[in-house]
Design a protein around this motif. Structure first.
Motif, PDB file in Angstrom:
ATOM      1  N   GLU A 178     106.425   5.712  43.424  1.00 47.29           N
ATOM      2  CA  GLU A 178     105.451   6.426  42.587  1.00 47.29           C
ATOM      3  C   GLU A 178     104.527   7.271  43.456  1.00 47.29           C
ATOM      4  O   GLU A 178     104.215   8.418  43.109  1.00 47.29           O
ATOM      5  CB  GLU A 178     104.627   5.427  41.761  1.00 47.29           C
ATOM      6  N   ALA A 179     104.110   6.707  44.574  1.00 45.36           N
ATOM      7  CA  ALA A 179     103.229   7.449  45.485  1.00 45.36           C
ATOM      8  C   ALA A 179     103.943   8.678  46.038  1.00 45.36           C
ATOM      9  O   ALA A 179     103.365   9.771  46.114  1.00 45.36           O
ATOM     10  CB  ALA A 179     102.761   6.540  46.624  1.00 45.36           C
ATOM     11  N   ALA A 194     104.539  14.510  46.017  1.00 43.48           N
ATOM     12  CA  ALA A 194     105.426  15.674  45.922  1.00 43.48           C
ATOM     13  C   ALA A 194     105.009  16.606  44.791  1.00 43.48           C
ATOM     14  O   ALA A 194     105.289  17.810  44.823  1.00 43.48           O
ATOM     15  CB  ALA A 194     106.870  15.215  45.722  1.00 43.48           C
ATOM     16  N   ALA A 195     104.308  16.055  43.796  1.00 48.65           N
ATOM     17  CA  ALA A 195     103.884  16.856  42.639  1.00 48.65           C
ATOM     18  C   ALA A 195     102.461  17.402  42.790  1.00 48.65           C
ATOM     19  O   ALA A 195     101.951  18.062  41.885  1.00 48.65           O
ATOM     20  CB  ALA A 195     103.963  15.993  41.377  1.00 48.65           C
ATOM     21  N   ALA A 196     101.829  17.132  43.924  1.00 48.35           N
ATOM     22  CA  ALA A 196     100.407  17.447  44.098  1.00 48.35           C
ATOM     23  C   ALA A 196     100.089  18.941  43.985  1.00 48.35           C
ATOM     24  O   ALA A 196      98.993  19.315  43.576  1.00 48.35           O
ATOM     25  CB  ALA A 196      99.912  16.920  45.446  1.00 48.35           C
ATOM     26  N   LEU A 200      92.619  11.181  42.349  1.00 51.83           N
ATOM     27  CA  LEU A 200      92.218   9.774  42.474  1.00 51.83           C
ATOM     28  C   LEU A 200      92.938   9.079  43.611  1.00 51.83           C
ATOM     29  O   LEU A 200      92.347   8.382  44.420  1.00 51.83           O
ATOM     30  CB  LEU A 200      92.520   9.034  41.164  1.00 51.83           C
ATOM     31  N   ALA A 201      94.252   9.271  43.659  1.00 52.13           N
ATOM     32  CA  ALA A 201      95.063   8.627  44.698  1.00 52.13           C
ATOM     33  C   ALA A 201      94.648   9.112  46.086  1.00 52.13           C
ATOM     34  O   ALA A 201      94.593   8.318  47.039  1.00 52.13           O
ATOM     35  CB  ALA A 201      96.542   8.891  44.455  1.00 52.13           C
ATOM     36  N   ARG A 202      94.320  10.397  46.200  1.00 49.92           N
ATOM     37  CA  ARG A 202      93.878  10.933  47.491  1.00 49.92           C
ATOM     38  C   ARG A 202      92.502  10.400  47.865  1.00 49.92           C
ATOM     39  O   ARG A 202      92.213  10.117  49.027  1.00 49.92           O
ATOM     40  CB  ARG A 202      93.833  12.460  47.434  1.00 49.92           C
ATOM     41  N   GLN A 203      91.652  10.252  46.885  1.00 50.59           N
ATOM     42  CA  GLN A 203      90.291   9.764  47.127  1.00 50.59           C
ATOM     43  C   GLN A 203      90.332   8.375  47.784  1.00 50.59           C
ATOM     44  O   GLN A 203      89.525   8.073  48.642  1.00 50.59           O
ATOM     45  CB  GLN A 203      89.549   9.702  45.785  1.00 50.59           C
ATOM     46  N   PHE A 204      91.283   7.557  47.353  1.00 50.86           N
ATOM     47  CA  PHE A 204      91.411   6.228  47.929  1.00 50.86           C
ATOM     48  C   PHE A 204      92.380   6.151  49.088  1.00 50.86           C
ATOM     49  O   PHE A 204      92.602   5.097  49.664  1.00 50.86           O
ATOM     50  CB  PHE A 204      91.846   5.234  46.835  1.00 50.86           C
ATOM     51  N   GLY A 205      92.977   7.304  49.439  1.00 48.37           N
ATOM     52  CA  GLY A 205      93.911   7.309  50.556  1.00 48.37           C
ATOM     53  C   GLY A 205      95.236   6.643  50.240  1.00 48.37           C
ATOM     54  O   GLY A 205      95.943   6.177  51.122  1.00 48.37           O
ATOM     55  N   TRP A 206      95.605   6.608  48.946  1.00 49.15           N
ATOM     56  CA  TRP A 206      96.858   5.970  48.555  1.00 49.15           C
ATOM     57  C   TRP A 206      98.038   6.924  48.665  1.00 49.15           C
ATOM     58  O   TRP A 206      99.179   6.499  48.627  1.00 49.15           O
ATOM     59  CB  TRP A 206      96.750   5.413  47.129  1.00 49.15           C
ATOM     60  N   ILE A 207      97.753   8.217  48.756  1.00 50.98           N
ATOM     61  CA  ILE A 207      98.818   9.195  49.064  1.00 50.98           C
ATOM     62  C   ILE A 207      98.285  10.106  50.151  1.00 50.98           C
ATOM     63  O   ILE A 207      97.084  10.185  50.368  1.00 50.98           O
ATOM     64  CB  ILE A 207      99.288  10.014  47.842  1.00 50.98           C
ATOM     65  N   ASN A 223      96.065  13.347  33.601  1.00 52.23           N
ATOM     66  CA  ASN A 223      97.229  14.161  33.944  1.00 52.23           C
ATOM     67  C   ASN A 223      97.557  13.963  35.427  1.00 52.23           C
ATOM     68  O   ASN A 223      96.861  13.229  36.122  1.00 52.23           O
ATOM     69  CB  ASN A 223      96.953  15.652  33.643  1.00 52.23           C
ATOM     70  N   ARG A 224      98.596  14.625  35.895  1.00 57.32           N
ATOM     71  CA  ARG A 224      98.997  14.382  37.291  1.00 57.32           C
ATOM     72  C   ARG A 224      98.006  14.958  38.294  1.00 57.32           C
ATOM     73  O   ARG A 224      97.883  14.444  39.404  1.00 57.32           O
ATOM     74  CB  ARG A 224     100.417  14.862  37.547  1.00 57.32           C
TER      75      ARG A 224
END
Length: 201
Positions: free
Chosen positions: A145-146, A151-153, A194-201, A187-188
């Motif tokens: 998922e990450a 890839a969709a960022a 959000l994912a970038r804010q937490f460093g998950w991607i 949405n994506r």
């Protein structure tokens, strides 16, 4: 004498670090790099005791460089310095074997002490970054998922994202939907932020 490689794409910061470390009697900056791939090449050429790596660099980021060096030059200890102190980055850095993780707000004398500590076999994580990482918890996203979310960022069409991650368009859409739902995003684009804010991607 401890030999050091400095890698940072910001010339001013890299030059300032080199100047500060040159004031230490036992530290010798043997090479500098401005890109991740160049950092790997110079590390293999100069074989430093320590590589001080900026987290965000062109080509390969600091964590990717640390992962490469762990395999190709395990004698070199890696320290990540960053102005983007997000919890996920710390976990990624430690998981690939980085021995130090500190913010760019650290003093030159702190960096010198961390270099000495990791050469002696120790590890150093900035206490504030460690506390943030613990409080943020683990990523709710699966590795796939990450990957798909990253890839969709840039907002590419589903078909293009699917091509990038070698999946069918429908499967890609499912992974994106799952990631968006897990992050509670609308949405994506929001999910990526959000994912970038937490460093998950």
């Amino acid at each position: 004498m401890i030999s050091v490689l400095l890698a940072d794409d910001e010339n001013l910061i890299r030059s300032a670090l080199a100047a500060m470390l040159s004031l230490e009697d036992d530290l010798d900056v043997v090479a500098e790099a401005s890109r991740g791939d160049d950092a790997v090449a110079k590390a293999l050429a100069f074989r430093p005791d320590v590589a001080v790596l900026d987290l965000q660099m062109p080509e390969l980021d600091g964590v990717e460089v640390a992962a490469r060096l762990a395999k190709e030059l395990p004698s070199c200890r890696c320290i990540i310095v960053t102005s983007h102190a997000r919890p996920g980055y710390l976990k990624r850095a430690l998981s690939v074997g980085a021995k130090g993780f500190l913010p760019k707000t650290a003093t030159g004398s702190t960096l010198a002490e961390v270099i000495r500590k990791v050469v002696d076999g120790g590890r150093y994580v900035d206490p504030d970054l460690a506390a943030e990482a613990i409080s943020a918890g683990d990523s709710p996203l699966t590795p796939r998922e990450a990957d798909v979310l990253e890839a969709a960022a840039d907002g590419a069409a589903i078909e293009e994202v699917a091509r990038r991650v070698s999946l069918a368009a429908g499967t890609t859409r499912n992974y994106l939907s799952s990631a968006i739902a897990k992050l509670g995003a609308g949405n994506r684009y929001e999910a990526t932020q959000l994912a970038r804010q937490f460093g998950w991607i």
